[in-house]
Design an enzyme around this catalytic site. Structure first.
Site, short mmCIF file in Angstrom:
data_model
loop_
_atom_site.label_atom_id
_atom_site.label_comp_id
_atom_site.label_asym_id
_atom_site.label_seq_id
_atom_site.Cartn_x
_atom_site.Cartn_y
_atom_site.Cartn_z
N PHE A 21 0.82 -1.22 0.00
CA PHE A 21 0.00 0.00 0.00
C PHE A 21 0.85 1.27 0.00
CE2 PHE A 21 -2.46 2.86 3.09
CZ PHE A 21 -3.09 3.55 2.08
N LYS A 43 8.27 -9.55 -2.38
CA LYS A 43 8.05 -11.00 -2.39
C LYS A 43 6.70 -11.36 -3.00
CE LYS A 43 7.98 -14.95 0.83
NZ LYS A 43 8.05 -15.32 2.28
N LEU A 90 10.47 -0.52 3.20
CA LEU A 90 9.08 -0.55 3.66
C LEU A 90 8.53 -1.95 3.82
CD1 LEU A 90 9.33 1.96 1.32
CD2 LEU A 90 7.09 2.44 2.30
N THR A 143 6.55 2.54 12.25
CA THR A 143 5.18 2.86 12.67
C THR A 143 5.15 3.51 14.05
OG1 THR A 143 3.06 1.83 13.31
CG2 THR A 143 5.02 0.49 13.57
N ASP A 144 4.09 4.25 14.33
CA ASP A 144 3.93 4.83 15.67
C ASP A 144 3.55 3.78 16.70
OD1 ASP A 144 1.33 4.33 14.84
OD2 ASP A 144 0.58 6.34 15.24
N GLU A 145 3.18 2.57 16.27
CA GLU A 145 2.74 1.55 17.21
C GLU A 145 3.89 1.05 18.09
OE1 GLU A 145 -0.13 -1.37 15.97
OE2 GLU A 145 -0.56 -0.24 14.14
N TYR A 168 3.15 -7.55 16.19
CA TYR A 168 3.52 -6.67 15.07
C TYR A 168 4.39 -5.52 15.54
CZ TYR A 168 3.04 -2.60 12.06
OH TYR A 168 3.30 -1.47 11.32
N LYS A 172 8.40 -4.55 14.80
CA LYS A 172 8.82 -3.29 14.19
C LYS A 172 9.75 -2.53 15.12
CE LYS A 172 7.97 -1.60 10.84
NZ LYS A 172 8.68 -1.67 9.54
N LEU A 208 -9.26 -1.03 8.37
CA LEU A 208 -10.58 -0.53 8.75
C LEU A 208 -11.31 0.18 7.61
CD1 LEU A 208 -12.75 0.13 10.90
CD2 LEU A 208 -11.43 2.19 11.43
N PRO A 223 -18.04 -3.86 10.94
CA PRO A 223 -17.56 -4.26 12.27
C PRO A 223 -16.68 -3.20 12.91
CG PRO A 223 -16.28 -5.35 10.57
CD PRO A 223 -17.35 -4.58 9.86
N ARG A 232 -7.12 6.96 16.58
CA ARG A 232 -5.94 6.92 15.72
C ARG A 232 -5.75 8.28 15.06
NH1 ARG A 232 -5.63 3.26 18.54
NH2 ARG A 232 -5.45 1.03 18.07
#
Length: 363
Positions: A21, A43, A90, A143-145, A168, A172, A208, A223, A232
């Protein structure tokens, strides 16, 4: 599509995960707006889709290498063959729910794969002339996660301690630490960015926003985890790509830059806004009002309550600001999915059929 370069172009970039993406958005910009030669290394797992690059596929400045970043021999060959001036990394397993069901793939790709890339880059970098070695960059996109979760106030900054809460985000975080270590230990010239939630065209339909759009079009339930109160910070993917290009061109060596959209919304707010846009764009839809399709589902384990990025450093030092508001970006995104249903159908024919993931039962 060319598979070889007759002459090495010192304006050559290696981009891993370029069929994904964010990677595909970055490559489309690089080919359409710059004179870079781009080598896309992917890949082609379930989330990789070359259709996302169809508009630039015939460009003489674009080259595709189907390869696994965990394949050290392949990575060494690609560096040697293309002699890049920089790498933008990425490639990653990136879906939290999938990491709950199958963490091993995340450890392998995000940690081991990054290690193999760093070693391939370091080996190549040591062969360069002093001038080329000084200009080379390994740009790691994260990522900010990795920062964990926030309370009702506060923002993630570049100095926020890492506290990942999912397989995840933990992998990272591990890859971020490896990149920093390869600079401080070996001198490899690196750049790092951590971004907030991306959205926009060509996003794989397990996230989402595309899930909600596609379900609403089909009249299926929309959902939302828990009560939809998780917050977020939303970043339009083309704004993110512009930030990545700017950091590569002007970022300070071994500096980290947070990239955020300045758009905090609860998941419920996001879904409700999508429904409003669909009601407007599809006045004859039998599913109007689309908000009636909203369904609250059991929350996933370890679901972080709030992410929010402080992007003042990249704005202050490099002059970057997002061009899209959440309202304008989301409208563009919804319209794109309406106009590109065939792309979605082709993706949905693959391994992902909108099944529920991340319940931790390994089914």
């Amino acid at each position: 599509m060319n598979s070889e370069l007759s002459n090495v172009n010192k304006n050559t970039l290696l981009v891993t995960g370029g069929a994904g993406f964010i990677g595909s958005a970055l490559i489309r910009q690089l080919i359409n707006e710059t004179d870079f030669t781009v080598i896309n290394i992917d890949k082609l797992t379930y989330a990789g889709n070359l259709e996302s690059l169809s508009e630039i596929d015939a460009s003489p400045n674009y080259h595709f290498e189907q390869a696994d970043i965990c394949d050290a021999e392949a990575m060494d060959r690609i560096f040697t063959q293309y002699q890049p001036s920089a790498m933008m990394h990425l490639a990653a397993e990136s879906h939290v729910d999938r990491s709950i069901d199958g963490p091993a793939d995340f450890v392998q790709t995000n940690v081991v794969g990054t290690y193999i890339l760093l070693e391939a880059a370091r080996k190549y970098w040591k062969t360069l002339s002093a001038d080329d070695a000084e200009k080379f960059r390994f740009h790691h996109i994260s990522t900010d996660e990795v920062y964990g979760t926030l309370g009702e106030t506060g923002l993630f900054t570049e100095t926020t301690p890492y506290q990942p809460n999912s397989p995840y985000s933990a992998t990272k975080a591990g890859s971020d630490h490896l990149v920093r270590a390869w600079h401080h230990t070996y001198g490899l010239p690196v750049l790092m960015t951590n971004c907030s939630n991306n959205y926009g065209p060509y996003q794989f339909p397990e996230k989402l926003i595309p899930v909600v759009i596609n379900n609403a079009l089909a009249g299926k339930p929309l959902p939302i985890y828990g009560k939809g109160e998780n917050i977020r910070d939303w970043l339009y993917v083309d704004d993110h790509a512009r930030a990545l290009r700017l950091v590569l061109a002007e970022g300070k060596l071994c500096e980290s830059y947070n990239v955020g959209g300045f758009n905090e919304h609860t998941n419920l707010e996001v879904v409700q806004l999508i429904c409003q846009i669909l009601d407007e764009l599809l006045p004859d839809s039998p599913h109007r009002p689309h908000k009636n399709l909203i369904e609250f589902v059991t929350d996933r384990p370890g679901h972080d309550a709030r992410y929010a990025i402080d992007a003042s450093k990249i704005e202050r030092e490099l002059g970057w600001k997002p061009q899209e508001t959440f309202a304008t970006g989301l409208r563009k995104t919804v319209q794109w999915y309406l106009d590109n249903r065939k792309w979605c159908e082709n993706v949905m024919d693959g391994s992902y059929q909108q099944q529920r993931l991340g319940l931790g039962d390994n089914k």
